[in-house]
Design a protein around this motif. Structure first.
Motif, PDB file in Angstrom:
ATOM      1  N   TRP A  67       0.841  -1.207   0.000  1.00 27.75           N
ATOM      2  CA  TRP A  67       0.000   0.000   0.000  1.00 27.75           C
ATOM      3  C   TRP A  67       0.873   1.252   0.000  1.00 27.75           C
ATOM      4  O   TRP A  67       0.612   2.201  -0.740  1.00 27.75           O
TER       5      TRP A  67
ATOM      6  N   GLU B 181      -3.470  -5.910  -5.475  1.00 26.46           N
ATOM      7  CA  GLU B 181      -4.486  -5.208  -4.683  1.00 26.46           C
ATOM      8  C   GLU B 181      -5.553  -6.147  -4.141  1.00 26.46           C
ATOM      9  O   GLU B 181      -5.991  -5.992  -3.003  1.00 26.46           O
TER      10      GLU B 181
ATOM     11  N   ALA C  45      -5.666  -6.739   0.045  1.00 29.00           N
ATOM     12  CA  ALA C  45      -6.862  -6.402   0.814  1.00 29.00           C
ATOM     13  C   ALA C  45      -7.484  -7.649   1.443  1.00 29.00           C
ATOM     14  O   ALA C  45      -7.856  -7.635   2.628  1.00 29.00           O
TER      15      ALA C  45
ATOM     16  N   TYR D 167      -7.839  -8.479   5.480  1.00 31.52           N
ATOM     17  CA  TYR D 167      -9.149  -8.853   6.033  1.00 31.52           C
ATOM     18  C   TYR D 167      -9.020 -10.164   6.828  1.00 31.52           C
ATOM     19  O   TYR D 167      -9.484 -10.283   7.963  1.00 31.52           O
TER      20      TYR D 167
ATOM     21  N   VAL E   6     -14.914  -2.726   4.264  1.00 34.41           N
ATOM     22  CA  VAL E   6     -13.623  -2.005   4.259  1.00 34.41           C
ATOM     23  C   VAL E   6     -12.696  -2.645   3.232  1.00 34.41           C
ATOM     24  O   VAL E   6     -12.022  -1.954   2.456  1.00 34.41           O
ATOM     25  N   GLU E   7     -12.686  -3.997   3.211  1.00 33.46           N
ATOM     26  CA  GLU E   7     -11.797  -4.719   2.284  1.00 33.46           C
ATOM     27  C   GLU E   7     -12.124  -4.347   0.835  1.00 33.46           C
ATOM     28  O   GLU E   7     -11.228  -4.013   0.045  1.00 33.46           O
TER      29      GLU E   7
ATOM     30  N   GLY F 113     -13.696  -1.677  -0.223  1.00 35.52           N
ATOM     31  CA  GLY F 113     -13.416  -0.247  -0.415  1.00 35.52           C
ATOM     32  C   GLY F 113     -11.928  -0.025  -0.686  1.00 35.52           C
ATOM     33  O   GLY F 113     -11.557   0.711  -1.605  1.00 35.52           O
ATOM     34  N   LEU F 114     -11.076  -0.699   0.116  1.00 34.73           N
ATOM     35  CA  LEU F 114      -9.628  -0.525  -0.060  1.00 34.73           C
ATOM     36  C   LEU F 114      -9.175  -1.074  -1.407  1.00 34.73           C
ATOM     37  O   LEU F 114      -8.338  -0.485  -2.084  1.00 34.73           O
ATOM     38  N   THR F 115      -9.754  -2.226  -1.807  1.00 35.81           N
ATOM     39  CA  THR F 115      -9.383  -2.807  -3.105  1.00 35.81           C
ATOM     40  C   THR F 115      -9.717  -1.808  -4.214  1.00 35.81           C
ATOM     41  O   THR F 115      -8.878  -1.522  -5.069  1.00 35.81           O
TER      42      THR F 115
ATOM     43  N   PHE G 171     -10.174   1.429  -4.004  1.00 41.46           N
ATOM     44  CA  PHE G 171      -9.368   2.649  -3.900  1.00 41.46           C
ATOM     45  C   PHE G 171      -7.979   2.431  -4.517  1.00 41.46           C
ATOM     46  O   PHE G 171      -7.539   3.201  -5.375  1.00 41.46           O
ATOM     47  N   PHE G 172      -7.300   1.340  -4.096  1.00 46.59           N
ATOM     48  CA  PHE G 172      -5.934   1.122  -4.584  1.00 46.59           C
ATOM     49  C   PHE G 172      -5.909   0.725  -6.065  1.00 46.59           C
ATOM     50  O   PHE G 172      -4.981   1.090  -6.779  1.00 46.59           O
TER      51      PHE G 172
END
Ligand code: HEM
Length: 247
Positions: A34, A173, A177, A181, A205-206, A208-210, A212-213
């Motif tokens: 990240w 990614e 993520a 998790y 959250v997992e 969302g982060l995937t 985003f990145f």
């Protein structure tokens, strides 16, 4: 008299230790990936920003000539490669060891349709992709540490690396993520009063982060491609910052 039979082989703590080692190496690699993408995406702020980041990574502020020490990049690359190998070797302990076991696992996965079981399979596939494609990238970086910068990186991305980066980006990614998790679920981090509810929240959250990145990575790749295309006639020429030009 009813005697309890003593265990002949004492319980080994090794499996637990190996599990912990896998979690710790995964945590370090996930955080590295990240951070790495945040640094790589500095190109979205412009060539000067990416040049600044690459010079800081080489600790150019410590060298009187301002050239920096690219060997630091190689050393970080070697450390990450070592960690990568350890993490993959530890993960392989749990792989199905023959076709029959793999087929049984897939049958269970299809029957249960549980997100955490499917997650594990995705980790195996993305882990494989990362191991091969990530090694190529690491080899290039370790052997050419001074060739990182707005022009050097863009020339490389535009010249030959973009297909590899595009596939690697998705694998990294998704893997990072899901890995984070699974770590949170396994070690009970962020566990609330209702474990089901916390698991659901962690899954959001997992994802969302995937997303985003992935978006950040694709946007950065496009930026490198654009600069590489514009610089194609001068490929190989290094970037000179405004400050360096005025010296
Ligand atoms: C010390 C280790 C590493 C360094 C110094 C490094 C550096 C870089 C740099 C400078 C770029 C920009 C493109 C280029 O210059 O070619 C890049 C892109 C990329 N790297 Fe790394 N990298 C490292 C490790 C890794 C690892 C271990 C992986 C995954 C297994 C990885 C995956 C990627 C991906 C997917 C991209 C494309 C990102 C995008 O979408 O823009 N890197 N890396």
């Amino acid at each position: 008299m009813n005697r309890v039979k003593k265990r002949e082989t004492p319980l080994s703590r090794m499996p637990a230790r190996l599990d912990l080692a896998q979690s710790v190496s995964g945590l370090i690699l996930g955080l590295f990936m990240w951070t790495h993408l945040l640094l790589v995406s500095s190109i979205l702020l412009g060539k000067e920003a990416m040049h600044f980041v690459s010079k800081v990574m080489e600790m150019s502020f410590l060298s009187p000539s301002g050239e920096g020490y690219p060997v630091i990049v190689s050393l970080v690359g070697i450390t990450i490669s070592a960690l990568f190998i350890v993490h993959a070797a530890l993960a392989m302990r749990k792989f199905p060891s023959n076709w029959k076991q793999a087929a049984t696992f897939r049958e269970h996965m299809a029957m249960m349709r549980h997100p955490d079981t499917s997650h594990w399979w995705r980790q195996v596939i993305t882990g494989f992709v990362m191991f091969f494609l990530g090694s190529v990238h690491l080899y290039v970086i370790i052997t050419h540490p001074a060739e990182i910068g707005p022009f050097a990186s863009s020339d490389r991305v535009y010249g030959f690396m973009w297909p590899l980066y595009l596939i690697l980006l998705f694998a990294v990614e998704v893997h990072a993520a899901i890995g984070m998790y699974r770590l949170a679920v396994k070690w009970g981090v962020f566990d609330g009063a209702d474990p089901r509810q916390s698991r659901k929240r962690l899954q959001i959250v997992e994802r969302g982060l995937t997303m985003f990145f992935l978006s950040l990575g694709v946007a950065s790749l496009i930026a490198y491609m654009k600069i590489g295309y514009e610089h194609r006639e001068h490929a190989g020429e290094p970037y000179v910052s405004t400050e360096e030009a005025s010296r």
